[in-house]
Structures are given as structure tokens and as C-alpha cells.
Design a protein around this motif. Structure first.
Motif, PDB file in Angstrom:
ATOM      1  N   PRO A 145      29.233  38.218  44.840  1.00 36.42           N
ATOM      2  CA  PRO A 145      29.921  37.795  44.007  1.00 36.42           C
ATOM      3  C   PRO A 145      31.643  37.696  44.356  1.00 36.42           C
ATOM      4  CG  PRO A 145      29.307  39.847  43.006  1.00 36.42           C
ATOM      5  CD  PRO A 145      28.531  39.541  44.082  1.00 36.42           C
ATOM      6  N   ARG A 146      32.313  36.718  44.009  1.00 35.17           N
ATOM      7  CA  ARG A 146      33.862  36.587  44.298  1.00 35.17           C
ATOM      8  C   ARG A 146      34.620  37.544  43.322  1.00 35.17           C
ATOM      9  NH1 ARG A 146      34.043  35.078  49.482  1.00 35.17           N
ATOM     10  NH2 ARG A 146      32.665  33.550  49.945  1.00 35.17           N
ATOM     11  N   CYS A 147      35.586  37.972  44.191  1.00 32.86           N
ATOM     12  CA  CYS A 147      36.727  38.939  43.328  1.00 32.86           C
ATOM     13  C   CYS A 147      37.898  38.023  43.072  1.00 32.86           C
ATOM     14  CB  CYS A 147      37.329  40.184  44.131  1.00 32.86           C
ATOM     15  SG  CYS A 147      38.186  41.044  43.366  1.00 32.86           S
ATOM     16  N   ARG A 148      37.937  37.805  41.752  1.00 32.74           N
ATOM     17  CA  ARG A 148      39.151  36.846  41.257  1.00 32.74           C
ATOM     18  C   ARG A 148      40.385  37.515  41.786  1.00 32.74           C
ATOM     19  NH1 ARG A 148      39.348  36.917  35.066  1.00 32.74           N
ATOM     20  NH2 ARG A 148      38.987  39.020  35.262  1.00 32.74           N
ATOM     21  N   ILE A 149      41.285  36.433  42.002  1.00 34.01           N
ATOM     22  CA  ILE A 149      42.474  36.636  42.585  1.00 34.01           C
ATOM     23  C   ILE A 149      43.613  37.735  41.862  1.00 34.01           C
ATOM     24  CG2 ILE A 149      44.181  34.920  41.304  1.00 34.01           C
ATOM     25  CD1 ILE A 149      43.836  35.897  45.442  1.00 34.01           C
ATOM     26  N   GLU A 150      43.251  37.778  40.351  1.00 41.62           N
ATOM     27  CA  GLU A 150      43.900  38.430  39.755  1.00 41.62           C
ATOM     28  C   GLU A 150      43.572  39.926  39.735  1.00 41.62           C
ATOM     29  OE1 GLU A 150      42.409  35.829  38.313  1.00 41.62           O
ATOM     30  OE2 GLU A 150      43.941  34.702  37.829  1.00 41.62           O
ATOM     31  N   GLU A 151      42.204  40.392  40.119  1.00 39.51           N
ATOM     32  CA  GLU A 151      41.574  41.631  40.197  1.00 39.51           C
ATOM     33  C   GLU A 151      42.354  41.992  41.996  1.00 39.51           C
ATOM     34  OE1 GLU A 151      37.794  40.480  40.297  1.00 39.51           O
ATOM     35  OE2 GLU A 151      37.383  41.217  38.247  1.00 39.51           O
ATOM     36  N   ARG A 152      42.569  40.965  42.616  1.00 40.42           N
ATOM     37  CA  ARG A 152      43.246  41.506  44.058  1.00 40.42           C
ATOM     38  C   ARG A 152      44.707  42.004  43.675  1.00 40.42           C
ATOM     39  NH1 ARG A 152      39.186  42.213  47.656  1.00 40.42           N
ATOM     40  NH2 ARG A 152      37.765  40.398  47.631  1.00 40.42           N
ATOM     41  N   ARG A 153      45.134  41.179  42.634  1.00 36.90           N
ATOM     42  CA  ARG A 153      46.427  41.462  42.531  1.00 36.90           C
ATOM     43  C   ARG A 153      46.792  43.167  41.908  1.00 36.90           C
ATOM     44  NH1 ARG A 153      47.922  35.961  41.485  1.00 36.90           N
ATOM     45  NH2 ARG A 153      48.910  35.366  43.723  1.00 36.90           N
TER      46      ARG A 153
END
Length: 443
Positions: A103-111
Motif C-alpha cells: 500500500p502507498r504511503c500518503r504524502i502527508e504521512e511522509r511529511r
């Protein structure tokens, strides 16, 4: 045979991916390769021995995935089918697994991950933890790159580089920074300065002239910064420039820069000034002013211990200061007082292949020998030699190699000369001037 290092990297990655996807891998395929932080596969040692054991214990396995650059293939080609793979994604396909199915990690989670990584830059970690944080930051950087978030990708990559440098792996730090171009940072002055500081730090052990030029440029570019950016970075740039000169043996030039960094941190970033004081104290000791260094260390150590309840870095900084105090005391001939500080560092930090503990082992080998306690001195020197001959970041191994060279220079038969020579030669190129290294070595 005890295998150390990253040889199980590919197997561990496949097992982790299989568990995450709830899908079993192909049972006739095995893997033997390191997984580098950017996803490339690296070669392993003792491949033939591993394959012989594999065939004996798991005869159903008839295919082995290795790194594209793996050598010694001919020795095992008659035992299994060897498949070369350049990276983890390619290797996964041979196990009927795919990273694309995660599953892809959302960019908000990356931030949020990036914000957490920022908080680790000045935290106390051991070598393994720094390397883990470096790998995490590099992975976050690549995710931002794919999502076209250039600034976040650059910041994460810079963090990955400095974390690797903190682990003593300057080569890895340089590899991470190779993909940062001048175009990436030209319009982002704070990140440009930070990148230069980190590049200088990564080069300080192997390319000190380049490191000095890079750090000097960082100091120059701080003039273009303003506000909080300049407050945070100018002291770091000055200190890094001073340390590059210290490593180059240019003590008189290093001192004013290290003093300027200390003054800036005293006035603007109190949490940083005890570590800046430690660098300056090292400089003063190398300049033959150990008594002055001792006075400065006492002041800095009192500050670190006074604020240990709310400065997260205070405990580790105190260990660096105790190491430096032990060395200053040894220079002044106060050998038994030096032992107390150095043994404190050894007791308080684990494992042995960590700094400043390894530095304490190195100095204890010399101090205890001077006190006539050859048995205890031998134990500390053996730690250094074993680390020099073992695996791990090159900087730490070189600390062990320098300890061996010091024992050879002192003509103390604590360990066989062949062992000491092997420790030195494993860590330093044959054309390196041993005398120059021993005069300028600061770790």
C-alpha cells in the motif's frame, strides 16, 4: 562461522515483504545480498561456503539471487542456478513478489516522518541507530522525489547524509549527496548551506582538503542568510570549518573558527555550546595547552550535567567531554585521574564499537601501559585491534588502527606486532604517512 554485516539483507527484505503481503515466496529460491539504502544490491563475502551449507540444509533450493556485482560465481555455478539482480525490486520478481503491491504511503504521512527525522539530528544515537535513521531518511527522500516534492526530497536526503556521517560512514554520506546538484540548491540558500556543511563533514576523514574548501564556502554563504536560518547554521558552519582545519593539522587556523562557533552557540543556541567547547578543547590540547583545555571542559561539563534533564543531547555530550578531559589529564601527567574519566566513558556507553567509548579504549591502552598495568592495557588495546580488523564504519575502524600504531610507536609488546601492523594496514592505505596521522588524529 559467525557472519557479521548485511549478508542477510535480501533474505530479510523478502521475508518482510512476504509477511506484509501475506503471500509466500517461491520456496526453491534463496537470496544472498546486501540491500543498500537506495535499494541497490551489494555483494557478499564467503558465497561458496554459504551455498554449500544451503544445499546441505535446503536441497529443494535450486536458484540463488545475488547482486549484479557479486564475484566468485564460478565457484557455485555447479551447485545452484545463480541469478544476478541490480536492485531489490528486480530481486523480488524472482520470488514471485512485488514491491508495487505494498500500500502507498500518503504524502502527508511522509511529511510527518520528515518532521520526526528533523528532530533526530542532534539526538544521541549509536552507530546502528544512525544508520537506520539514514536509511529511513533516504527512503523518505526518494518517495518525495517520485511525488515531485523537490524541497522535501532535498531536505530528507541531506538528513540521510548527516545521519550516515554521524555513524562514521563518510563514504555512504558522500554517496547520498552525489545526487544533489547545484541546480537543486541554488534557489534554496539554507539547504545549500546545510548541504555544504554535511558534505564537508562526510569528506573530513578521507578528503580533508576538499572538506576544508567546502566548509569555508558554507561560512561564506551564511552571509546570504537571515533570521533563524542564519542563527542555526552560522555556528555549525564555523565549527565544521574549524574541525576540517583541525583534522588537517592546521591548529592555529582552526582555533579562531572554533572559538567563534563556541561564542555564537553560547549567545544563541545554548544546547550546542558544550559540544562546541569539546571541539575547542581538543584543539587546545593539540596546541600544547592542555591546562587551558581542562578549564574549558570543566565549565562545559558542568553545563551539560546541569541541563541533563531537558537537554536530550546532554548525556552523550558529557561522555565526549569526559573523554576529552581524560586525554587532557593524561597529557598533564595526571594518569590516575585520567583513568577515572576514561573508565566512566567505557561503563556508560555500549557497545564497544561506538564513539566516544572506542576513543576511551584507545586512550586507556596508552595510559594504563604508562602506569605499568600491562594486563588491563592489553584488554583495551585488544578491543581496538578487533574493531580495526572487523566490520563497521571506516572512521571507527581507523580509531582502532591508530591505537595499534600508537602501541607500535611506543614499543610496548602488549600484543604481537603482526596483529598491530595488520590492524593499521587494514584501515589505512599503504602510502599514508603514519607519523602525520598520529600527529593530527583527533578521534
Amino acid at each position: 562461522m559467525q557472519i557479521e554485516g548485511g549478508s542477510l539483507g535480501l533474505s530479510t527484505a523478502i521475508a518482510t515483504l512476504s509477511a506484509a503481503l501475506r503471500t509466500p515466496p517461491r520456496c526453491n529460491v534463496a537470496g544472498s545480498a546486501m540491500v543498500l539504502p537506495d535499494g541497490r544490491l551489494g555483494r557478499v563475502s564467503f558465497l561458496a561456503e554459504k551455498v554449500r551449507v544451503l544445499r546441505a540444509q535446503w536441497p529443494a533450493v535450486d536458484r540463488l539471487v545475488v547482486a549484479a556485482e557479486q564475484d566468485d560465481i564460478d565457484a557455485v555455478s555447479g551447485l545452484v542456478q545463480v541469478v544476478r539482480a541490480p536492485d531489490l525490486a528486480t530481486a523480488c520478481a524472482h520470488f514471485d513478489l512485488s514491491l508495487e503491491n505494498l500500500p502507498r504511503c500518503r504524502i502527508e504521512e511522509r511529511r510527518r516522518m520528515l518532521a520526526d527525522l528533523r528532530s533526530h539530528e542532534h539526538k544521541p544515537h549509536d552507530v546502528v541507530q544512525w544508520l537506520e535513521k539514514s536509511a529511513e531518511a533516504w527512503e523518505v527522500a526518494r518517495a518525495f522525489h517520485v511525488a515531485a516534492c523537490a524541497r522535501d526530497a532535498l531536505e530528507a536526503r541531506l538528513l540521510a547524509a548527516i545521519f550516515a556521517s554521524h555513524a562514521g560512514d563518510g563514504q555512504l554520506s558522500r554517496v547520498i549527496l552525489e545526487e544533489v546538484s547545484e541546480d537543486d540548491v541554488r534557489s534554496r540558500p539554507p539547504l545549500r548551506v546545510r548541504g555544504l556543511i554535511y558534505l564537508a563533514t562526510g569528506n573530513i576523514d578521507d578528503h580533508v582538503v576538499l572538506a576544508e574548501r567546502t566548509a569555508a564556502r558554507a561560512v561564506e554563504l551564511c552571509a546570504e542568510l537571515s533570521g533563524d536560518d542564519r542563527t542555526v547554521l552560522i555556528g555549525q558552519a564555523l565549527g565544521t570549518h574549524g574541525r576540517t582545519l583541525l583534522h588537517a593539522g592546521r591548529i592555529d587556523e582552526a582555533e579562531p573558527l572554533l572559538r567563534a562557533a563556541l561564542a555564537h552557540h553560547r549567545d544563541h543556541l545554548e544546547v550546542q555550546w558544550p559540544r562546541s567547547a569539546c571541539y575547542l578543547a581538543t584543539c587546545l590540547r593539540h596546541a600544547g595547552r592542555a591546562a587551558e583545555a581542562l578549564e574549558l571542559i570543566g565549565e562545559a561539563l558542568a553545563a551539560a550535567e546541569r541541563h541533563s534533564d531537558h537537554w536530550e543531547v546532554a548525556e552523550t555530550t558529557a561522555l565526549y567531554l569526559r573523554l576529552e578531559r581524560g586525554r587532557a589529564l593524561a597529557v598533564l601527567g595526571r594518569l590516575r585521574d585520567a583513568v577515572l574519566d576514561l573508565e566512566h566513558v567505557v561503563r556508560k556507553q555500549d557497545p564497544a564499537a561506538a564513539y566516544p567509548r572506542l576513543g576511551a579504549h584507545r586512550t586507556l591502552a596508552d595510559v594504563l601501559a604508562r602506569l605499568g598495568d600491562a594486563d588491563e592495557a592489553r584488554k583495551h588495546l585488544r578491543v581496538c585491534v578487533d574493531i580495526a580488523l572487523g566490520t563497521g564504519p571506516q572512521t571507527l575502524r581507523r580509531v582502532g588502527g591508530v591505537a595499534a600504531a600508537e602501541a607500535l610507536l611506543a614499543a610496548r609488546p602488549l600484543l604481537p606486532a603482526l596483529d598491530l601492523e595488520a590492524a593499521w594496514m587494514t584501515c589505512f592505505p599503504a602510502d599514508v604517512d603514519r607519523g602525520h596521522v598520529l600527529r593530527t588524529w583527533v578521534y
